[in-house]
Enzyme design. Structure first.
Site, PDB file in Angstrom:
ATOM      1  N   HIS A 157     -44.688  59.216 118.464  1.00 44.48           N
ATOM      2  CA  HIS A 157     -44.644  58.214 117.381  1.00 44.48           C
ATOM      3  C   HIS A 157     -44.719  58.877 116.010  1.00 44.48           C
ATOM      4  O   HIS A 157     -45.157  58.257 115.044  1.00 44.48           O
ATOM      5  CB  HIS A 157     -45.791  57.197 117.516  1.00 44.48           C
ATOM      6  CG  HIS A 157     -45.977  56.658 118.899  1.00 44.48           C
ATOM      7  ND1 HIS A 157     -45.374  55.509 119.336  1.00 44.48           N
ATOM      8  CD2 HIS A 157     -46.663  57.154 119.958  1.00 44.48           C
ATOM      9  CE1 HIS A 157     -45.706  55.290 120.598  1.00 44.48           C
ATOM     10  NE2 HIS A 157     -46.478  56.289 121.004  1.00 44.48           N
ATOM     11  N   SER A 278     -31.114  71.126  92.928  1.00 45.91           N
ATOM     12  CA  SER A 278     -30.799  69.884  92.235  1.00 45.91           C
ATOM     13  C   SER A 278     -30.410  70.211  90.808  1.00 45.91           C
ATOM     14  O   SER A 278     -30.956  71.131  90.198  1.00 45.91           O
ATOM     15  CB  SER A 278     -32.032  68.972  92.259  1.00 45.91           C
ATOM     16  OG  SER A 278     -31.945  68.045  91.182  1.00 45.91           O
ATOM     17  N   LYS A 284     -36.413  71.751  93.357  1.00 38.14           N
ATOM     18  CA  LYS A 284     -35.919  71.275  94.660  1.00 38.14           C
ATOM     19  C   LYS A 284     -35.116  72.304  95.426  1.00 38.14           C
ATOM     20  O   LYS A 284     -34.406  73.114  94.871  1.00 38.14           O
ATOM     21  CB  LYS A 284     -35.042  70.036  94.446  1.00 38.14           C
ATOM     22  CG  LYS A 284     -35.822  68.876  93.824  1.00 38.14           C
ATOM     23  CD  LYS A 284     -36.071  67.765  94.773  1.00 38.14           C
ATOM     24  CE  LYS A 284     -34.806  67.019  95.122  1.00 38.14           C
ATOM     25  NZ  LYS A 284     -35.075  65.937  96.034  1.00 38.14           N
ATOM     26  N   GLU A 291     -28.823  67.877 106.652  1.00 38.82           N
ATOM     27  CA  GLU A 291     -28.479  66.472 106.411  1.00 38.82           C
ATOM     28  C   GLU A 291     -27.044  66.171 106.835  1.00 38.82           C
ATOM     29  O   GLU A 291     -26.739  65.102 107.370  1.00 38.82           O
ATOM     30  CB  GLU A 291     -28.667  66.125 104.937  1.00 38.82           C
ATOM     31  CG  GLU A 291     -30.123  66.171 104.497  1.00 38.82           C
ATOM     32  CD  GLU A 291     -30.245  66.093 102.982  1.00 38.82           C
ATOM     33  OE1 GLU A 291     -30.484  64.993 102.483  1.00 38.82           O
ATOM     34  OE2 GLU A 291     -30.083  67.120 102.310  1.00 38.82           O
TER      35      GLU A 291
END
Ligand code: ARG
Length: 460
Positions: A157, A278, A284, A291
């Site tokens: 979970h 970024s 970042k 992704e």
């Protein structure tokens, strides 16, 4: 102008929009190598069977080699007027060798031809994908061997459940990928029957030798039913299903990389090679490759859904609908190949942060099960009672904002007086993973043995 390959009873050419919807050459030129391989085998068989004069059969085969060389060299002019790869190749053959080219299409149709081409392409692609999956498995097994002793939280979970080892986690994906290879290899074995010679749908009256062309093209045997031969695309479906499952495995792993590389987790670090910065937030490091692997799984599954819908309700035998099998399959398998390569690259690139994982492994009372097991083993409590006692001790620790191992013996004895000093040996995360020696368990020695076993088996 009517089509010179089939326009005998046609007076005019197609409407512009008809040509637009009908032509497949823009994408089926990908089948050029397979198309020519099939035609060479067919011509050789026609010659050997005495259906064509040997001289014509030989001229056709030599001409086809030239066409192949032109295509490989990039000098071949593909024409949309000629619709598809089959007619582009045959038309060029006629330019090269003259009217004998017209004999190549004896005892076959584009229907069995395209089915054969597609099977050859799918088979070639399975072999390439199989090598890539094996490569990724090797990369994961190497990383698992190196990370066999790194303790990290295991989740259910997405809540800390029990400590596991990083190597064990990576080997879970090796198991999935091994099954993916198995699915591709099962599909390959099932598809390996040759449709060539089924002709349009009913077979042919020429005395062809389908066993010869089948074995020439590396098939195990010819297909047994001419209608099925030209109507079957379940070999594409099956490969897209295997590709979808594999892409979903890669997507789950990609999702974990996305999580693991956040500052909040910080379990692994990817280098500049697999991240982007970024343009506005200088701190970042975005895990774009992961992704994209996650996102691209959508188009692989989409290709499977798309082809299922194409085939649903399609009467036997061939229908032009089936031309729609190609773009999705080409795209899906290219996407899978790209995703496998990117994932292997990330696995080789990523650096685990053992301290961060170990810190996280201890959080969330991950050794609570170890405490319960100890109460069973050392004090003879039934597991349900041990579970209850442990729950109360966890509650105590949580109230105090402390870890289990930070409680005093006194505090634990207030819940269960028979607890002894020995309990502290099982409350640490290292002791916890070391104790999980059951077959398939997470103990570092287990993981090392499994990783070595995989590397051994993967050796070419
Ligand atoms: N381009 C076609 C396809 O991909 C080839 C077969 C055409 N057959 C036909 N009877 N029009 O399916």
């Amino acid at each position: 102008m009517s089509n010179r390959m089939w326009g005998g009873r046609y007076e005019s050419g197609p409407a512009e929009i008809m040509a637009e919807i009908n032509a497949s050459i823009d994408f089926d030129k990908r089948l050029a190598e397979q198309d020519i391989r099939g035609s060479v085998a067919h011509a050789a068989m026609l010659g050997a069977a005495g259906i064509l004069p040997e001289a014509d059969a030989e001229a056709i085969q030599a001409g086809l080699q030239t066409v192949r060389d032109e295509i490989r060299a990039g000098s071949f002019a593909f024409s949309r007027e000629l619709e598809d790869i089959h007619m582009n190749v045959e038309s060029r053959l006629r330019d090269l060798i003259g009217p004998a080219a017209g004999r190549l299409h004896t005892a076959r149709s584009r229907n069995d031809q395209v089915a054969t081409d597609m099977k050859l392409w799918v088979r070639d692609t399975i072999d390439a994908v199989d090598g890539q999956i094996a490569d990724l498995m090797g990369a994961l097994a190497e990383a698992a061997l190196a990370g066999a002793g790194i303790v990290m939280p295991g989740f259910t979970h997405l809540q800390s459940a029990q400590p596991v080892t990083f190597g064990h986690h990576l080997l879970a994906y090796v198991e999935m990928l091994a099954r993916d290879r198995g699915r591709f290899s099962d599909a390959r074995a099932r598809l390996n029957e040759c449709p060539l010679g089924a002709a349009a749908l009913a077979g042919t009256s020429f005395p062809i030798d389908r066993h010869r062309t089948a074995s020439e093209l590396g098939f195990d045997r010819p297909t047994a039913n001419s209608l099925d031969s030209v109507a079957d695309r379940d070999f594409v479906l099956e490969v897209l299903a295997a590709a979808s499952i594999c892409a979903i495995h890669l997507s789950r792993f990609a999702e974990e990389i996305v999580l693991w590389t956040t500052p909040q987790f910080g379990f692994v670090r990817l280098s500049d090679a697999y991240t982007t910065g970024s343009s506005i937030m200088p701190q970042k490091r975005n895990p774009d490759a992961a992704e994209l692997v996650r996102g691209k799984s959508g188009r692989v599954v989409g290709a499977l859904q798309g082809l299922l819908m194409v085939l649903k309700g399609l009467p036997l035998a061939y229908g032009k609908d089936m031309q729609e099998d190609k773009e999705g399959a080409f795209d899906a398998l290219h996407t899978l190949s790209l995703s496998l390569a990117a994932t292997a690259g990330m696995v080789r690139d990523m650096v685990p942060d053992a301290d961060a994982m170990r810190r996280a492994a201890g959080a969330g009372y991950a050794t609570a099960t170890d405490l319960a097991d100890w109460l069973v083993r050392a004090l003879g409590l039934p597991f349900r009672d041990a579970h209850h006692v442990t729950g109360r001790i966890v509650g105590l620790a949580s109230d105090r904002g402390a870890g289990l191992e930070e409680l005093s013996l006194d505090e634990m004895q207030r819940v269960e007086p028979r607890i002894t000093e020995a309990v502290f040996e099982v409350l640490g995360v290292d002791a916890s993973v070391r104790s999980r020696t059951s077959y398939g368990g997470t103990a570092p020695d287990n993981v090392r043995a499994q990783a070595r076993g995989w590397l051994e088996r993967m050796r070419p």
